[in-house]
Design a protein around this motif. Structure first.
Motif, PDB file in Angstrom:
ATOM      1  N   MET A   1      11.976   2.739   9.677  1.00 40.71           N
ATOM      2  CA  MET A   1      10.689   2.933   9.045  1.00 40.71           C
ATOM      3  C   MET A   1       9.592   2.653  10.062  1.00 40.71           C
ATOM      4  O   MET A   1       9.600   1.640  10.737  1.00 40.71           O
ATOM      5  CB  MET A   1      10.563   1.948   7.878  1.00 40.71           C
ATOM      6  N   ASN A   2       8.623   3.541  10.157  1.00 40.62           N
ATOM      7  CA  ASN A   2       7.542   3.282  11.093  1.00 40.62           C
ATOM      8  C   ASN A   2       6.468   2.413  10.436  1.00 40.62           C
ATOM      9  O   ASN A   2       6.514   2.117   9.254  1.00 40.62           O
ATOM     10  CB  ASN A   2       6.964   4.597  11.631  1.00 40.62           C
ATOM     11  N   LYS A   3       5.491   1.987  11.239  1.00 45.90           N
ATOM     12  CA  LYS A   3       4.474   1.050  10.749  1.00 45.90           C
ATOM     13  C   LYS A   3       3.660   1.627   9.592  1.00 45.90           C
ATOM     14  O   LYS A   3       3.378   0.929   8.629  1.00 45.90           O
ATOM     15  CB  LYS A   3       3.548   0.633  11.886  1.00 45.90           C
ATOM     16  N   ASN A   4       3.253   2.895   9.684  1.00 51.36           N
ATOM     17  CA  ASN A   4       2.467   3.509   8.618  1.00 51.36           C
ATOM     18  C   ASN A   4       3.253   3.599   7.321  1.00 51.36           C
ATOM     19  O   ASN A   4       2.720   3.345   6.235  1.00 51.36           O
ATOM     20  CB  ASN A   4       1.970   4.899   9.018  1.00 51.36           C
ATOM     21  N   SER A   5       4.498   3.945   7.429  1.00 49.65           N
ATOM     22  CA  SER A   5       5.351   4.041   6.247  1.00 49.65           C
ATOM     23  C   SER A   5       5.536   2.671   5.604  1.00 49.65           C
ATOM     24  O   SER A   5       5.493   2.533   4.381  1.00 49.65           O
ATOM     25  CB  SER A   5       6.701   4.636   6.626  1.00 49.65           C
ATOM     26  N   ASN A   6       5.720   1.653   6.423  1.00 52.29           N
ATOM     27  CA  ASN A   6       5.884   0.287   5.935  1.00 52.29           C
ATOM     28  C   ASN A   6       4.596  -0.196   5.271  1.00 52.29           C
ATOM     29  O   ASN A   6       4.621  -0.841   4.228  1.00 52.29           O
ATOM     30  CB  ASN A   6       6.279  -0.638   7.079  1.00 52.29           C
ATOM     31  N   LYS A   7       3.457   0.125   5.882  1.00 54.10           N
ATOM     32  CA  LYS A   7       2.157  -0.263   5.336  1.00 54.10           C
ATOM     33  C   LYS A   7       1.934   0.414   3.983  1.00 54.10           C
ATOM     34  O   LYS A   7       1.468  -0.218   3.036  1.00 54.10           O
ATOM     35  CB  LYS A   7       1.047   0.145   6.314  1.00 54.10           C
ATOM     36  N   ASN A   8       2.271   1.696   3.890  1.00 56.40           N
ATOM     37  CA  ASN A   8       2.128   2.426   2.627  1.00 56.40           C
ATOM     38  C   ASN A   8       3.041   1.841   1.556  1.00 56.40           C
ATOM     39  O   ASN A   8       2.648   1.735   0.397  1.00 56.40           O
ATOM     40  CB  ASN A   8       2.434   3.911   2.824  1.00 56.40           C
ATOM     41  N   SER A   9       4.229   1.467   1.937  1.00 50.89           N
ATOM     42  CA  SER A   9       5.182   0.885   1.001  1.00 50.89           C
ATOM     43  C   SER A   9       4.666  -0.444   0.469  1.00 50.89           C
ATOM     44  O   SER A   9       4.747  -0.716  -0.734  1.00 50.89           O
ATOM     45  CB  SER A   9       6.532   0.696   1.688  1.00 50.89           C
ATOM     46  N   ASN A  10       4.117  -1.270   1.355  1.00 43.85           N
ATOM     47  CA  ASN A  10       3.554  -2.557   0.939  1.00 43.85           C
ATOM     48  C   ASN A  10       2.359  -2.356   0.016  1.00 43.85           C
ATOM     49  O   ASN A  10       2.206  -3.056  -0.986  1.00 43.85           O
ATOM     50  CB  ASN A  10       3.144  -3.397   2.145  1.00 43.85           C
ATOM     51  N   SER A  11       1.520  -1.394   0.337  1.00 43.86           N
ATOM     52  CA  SER A  11       0.347  -1.098  -0.480  1.00 43.86           C
ATOM     53  C   SER A  11       0.768  -0.619  -1.867  1.00 43.86           C
ATOM     54  O   SER A  11       0.192  -1.022  -2.877  1.00 43.86           O
ATOM     55  CB  SER A  11      -0.517  -0.039   0.208  1.00 43.86           C
ATOM     56  N   LEU A  12       1.759   0.226  -1.906  1.00 38.08           N
ATOM     57  CA  LEU A  12       2.266   0.733  -3.176  1.00 38.08           C
ATOM     58  C   LEU A  12       2.854  -0.398  -4.010  1.00 38.08           C
ATOM     59  O   LEU A  12       2.601  -0.490  -5.216  1.00 38.08           O
ATOM     60  CB  LEU A  12       3.322   1.814  -2.930  1.00 38.08           C
ATOM     61  N   ALA A  13       3.589  -1.292  -3.380  1.00 43.61           N
ATOM     62  CA  ALA A  13       4.179  -2.431  -4.087  1.00 43.61           C
ATOM     63  C   ALA A  13       3.092  -3.343  -4.647  1.00 43.61           C
ATOM     64  O   ALA A  13       3.192  -3.814  -5.785  1.00 43.61           O
ATOM     65  CB  ALA A  13       5.095  -3.213  -3.155  1.00 43.61           C
ATOM     66  N   GLN A  14       2.037  -3.576  -3.877  1.00 45.02           N
ATOM     67  CA  GLN A  14       0.932  -4.414  -4.345  1.00 45.02           C
ATOM     68  C   GLN A  14       0.223  -3.760  -5.527  1.00 45.02           C
ATOM     69  O   GLN A  14      -0.123  -4.434  -6.502  1.00 45.02           O
ATOM     70  CB  GLN A  14      -0.066  -4.672  -3.216  1.00 45.02           C
TER      71      GLN A  14
END
Length: 51
Positions: A1-14
């Motif tokens: 997983m790249n950084k942008n994908s990880n950031k989007n995943s965290n944002s979605l979870a929040q």
């Protein structure tokens, strides 16, 4: 997983968690307004589990 994908995943979870909490608070308000103490207790227990 790249950084942008990880950031989007965290944002979605929040966002998902915030929506669950908002919906739970609304359900608590309705239960209190109806005087349904059993449901209030159940929802309060659910709220504690989310913390």
């Amino acid at each position: 997983m790249n950084k942008n994908s990880n950031k989007n995943s965290n944002s979605l979870a929040q966002t998902h968690r915030a929506n669950i909490q908002k919906r739970l608070e609304h359900r608590l308000e309705v239960a209190r307004a109806k005087g349904d103490q059993n449901l209030v207790q159940l929802l309060e227990a659910e709220k504690q589990q989310l913390l």
